[in-house]
Design a protein around this motif. Structure first.
Motif, PDB file in Angstrom:
ATOM      1  N   HIS A   1       0.073   3.968   1.213  1.00 25.89           N
ATOM      2  CA  HIS A   1      -0.179   4.808   2.391  1.00 25.89           C
ATOM      3  C   HIS A   1       0.889   4.543   3.450  1.00 25.89           C
ATOM      4  O   HIS A   1       1.782   5.355   3.638  1.00 25.89           O
ATOM      5  N   ALA A   2       0.811   3.386   4.106  1.00 24.71           N
ATOM      6  CA  ALA A   2       1.775   3.095   5.175  1.00 24.71           C
ATOM      7  C   ALA A   2       2.524   1.798   4.942  1.00 24.71           C
ATOM      8  O   ALA A   2       3.235   1.344   5.832  1.00 24.71           O
TER       9      ALA A   2
ATOM     10  N   CYS B   1      -7.164  -1.808   0.866  1.00 20.36           N
ATOM     11  CA  CYS B   1      -6.161  -2.088   1.894  1.00 20.36           C
ATOM     12  C   CYS B   1      -6.877  -2.140   3.238  1.00 20.36           C
ATOM     13  O   CYS B   1      -7.548  -1.180   3.624  1.00 20.36           O
TER      14      CYS B   1
ATOM     15  N   CYS C   1      -5.823  -1.933   6.173  1.00 20.95           N
ATOM     16  CA  CYS C   1      -5.258  -1.150   7.285  1.00 20.95           C
ATOM     17  C   CYS C   1      -6.036   0.137   7.533  1.00 20.95           C
ATOM     18  O   CYS C   1      -6.462   0.405   8.652  1.00 20.95           O
TER      19      CYS C   1
ATOM     20  N   SER D   1      -7.736   2.337   2.243  1.00 18.35           N
ATOM     21  CA  SER D   1      -7.441   2.958   0.942  1.00 18.35           C
ATOM     22  C   SER D   1      -7.976   2.029  -0.149  1.00 18.35           C
ATOM     23  O   SER D   1      -7.816   0.810  -0.073  1.00 18.35           O
TER      24      SER D   1
ATOM     25  N   CYS E   1       0.836  -1.199   0.000  1.00 17.12           N
ATOM     26  CA  CYS E   1       0.000   0.000   0.000  1.00 17.12           C
ATOM     27  C   CYS E   1       0.876   1.256   0.000  1.00 17.12           C
ATOM     28  O   CYS E   1       1.892   1.329   0.704  1.00 17.12           O
TER      29      CYS E   1
ATOM     30  N   PRO F   1      -6.723   7.174   2.631  1.00 12.61           N
ATOM     31  CA  PRO F   1      -5.610   8.103   2.876  1.00 12.61           C
ATOM     32  C   PRO F   1      -4.410   7.971   1.944  1.00 12.61           C
ATOM     33  O   PRO F   1      -3.512   8.809   1.987  1.00 12.61           O
TER      34      PRO F   1
ATOM     35  N   CYS G   1       1.285  -1.377   4.188  1.00 13.78           N
ATOM     36  CA  CYS G   1       0.670  -2.670   4.495  1.00 13.78           C
ATOM     37  C   CYS G   1       0.406  -3.424   3.192  1.00 13.78           C
ATOM     38  O   CYS G   1       0.292  -2.826   2.135  1.00 13.78           O
TER      39      CYS G   1
HETATM   40  S1  FES Z   1      -1.534   1.131   4.838  1.00 15.28           S
HETATM   41 FE1  FES Z   1      -3.046   0.892   3.343  1.00 15.28          FE
HETATM   42  S2  FES Z   1      -4.517   2.314   3.834  1.00 15.28           S
HETATM   43 FE2  FES Z   1      -3.025   2.608   5.327  1.00 15.28          FE
END
Ligand code: FES
Length: 308
Positions: free
Chosen positions: A227-228, A244, A246, A249, A225, A263, A230
């Motif tokens: 975003h962070a 995702c 987490c 997203s 992902c 996000p 994952c």
């Molecule tokens: S790691 Fe995927 S939306 Fe936050």
């Protein structure tokens, strides 16, 4: 009221006021000391291995103590704003003046006031410095820069796509709505290179939106992902969306995995696909851009060799 009585009252008032200010100064000093202790405690906890909740609590105490100390200082020591009121000249009686002078010199004079101010200022500076030091300590967590490592994965032109067991995949083995996690052959399990090979529904894929080439109705995107970082694990085939778990997203598989909601700040990087002479799916290059969360100097055009 007799002038002597008035003088004695003023001296008493002066003494009481000074005592109040002394008490206020002691309380303010105590808060500044608490801030210093909390800041050093924060540094100690961090260096000793860290504990998020405790670090947050100590930071809260340090900031709160500085703020409270300043408040007490302002309210109890500095006192309300002095207002000058014009009035006709008045001169106290000699008795009153002597009493006031005696009280003033009885350890409540300007030297004491100035000394107290200097003491509080030093404590405040100490609290600010130790707090600033505590906030700088986490910089050591940054570690060495990654260099060009963020820009490349194990994928190369001609590298076969295989599943987690190392089995290569032919395009005709993939059906619509099917999703497989794939790796570069010989690098099964590689976290950075992991990708999702997806069979889209016929006629739903917007080929013009794809930044890189593909095979039939297949698309392949990074599984990390943006975003962070994952792993993106949920596929809603009916609407062609990857989600995702987490932070929810959502990426549009049929339109280059752009972000539909959530996000994540950018879409999932696409892996360009081809077929080798034996009929197996291969990559024709690396991902279209760095995988995972974005970073400050990431651009879509930067190559690994450009980064030093
Ligand atoms: S790691 Fe995927 S939306 Fe936050």
């Amino acid at each position: 009221m007799a002038s002597g009585e008035r003088g004695g009252t003023r001296a008493d008032q002066w003494r009481e006021q000074r005592e109040r200010e002394d008490r206020g100064a002691r309380v303010a000093a105590l808060f500044f000391v608490v801030a210093i202790v909390a800041a050093f405690g924060l540094m100690f906890v961090y260096v000793a291995g860290g504990q998020t909740q405790l670090e947050g609590l100590l930071l809260f105490i340090a900031f709160g103590a500085v703020g409270t100390g300043l408040g007490v200082w302002g309210k109890k020591v500095v006192g309300p704003k002095i207002v000058v009121e014009e009035r006709y000249p008045m001169r106290s009686s000699d008795q009153s003046r002597d009493a006031f002078e005696a009280a003033y010199e009885e350890s409540l004079g300007e030297a004491v006031v100035g000394g107290r101010r200097r003491f509080l200022l030093r404590l405040l500076a100490g609290a600010g410095a130790s707090l600033g030091l505590a906030l700088l300590v986490p910089l050591r967590s940054l570690g060495p820069g990654p260099g060009g490592d963020m820009f490349v994965t194990e994928w190369q032109d001609g590298r076969r796509l295989v599943d987690a067991s190392g089995n290569p995949i032919r395009p005709e083995q993939m059906s619509a709505d099917e999703v497989r996690t794939v790796f570069p052959e010989g690098a099964e399990g590689d976290a950075k290179a992991q990708a999702l090979l997806i069979g889209t529904r016929p006629d739903q894929l917007d080929r013009d939106a794809l930044p890189r080439e593909t095979v039939d109705d297949l698309v392949c995107y990074s599984k990390i992902c943006t975003h962070a970082g994952c792993p993106v694990g949920l596929y809603r085939a009916s609407v062609g969306e990857l989600i995702c778990p987490c932070h929810q997203s959502t990426f549009d598989v049929n339109r280059a995995a752009i972000v539909v909601s959530g996000p994540a700040g950018r879409g999932l990087p696409q892996l360009p696909l081809g077929v080798d002479d034996a009929g197996y799916l291969v990559a024709t290059g690396d991902f279209s851009e760095p995988v995972g969360p974005s970073f400050w100097n990431m651009t879509h055009d930067v190559q690994a060799e450009d980064v030093t």
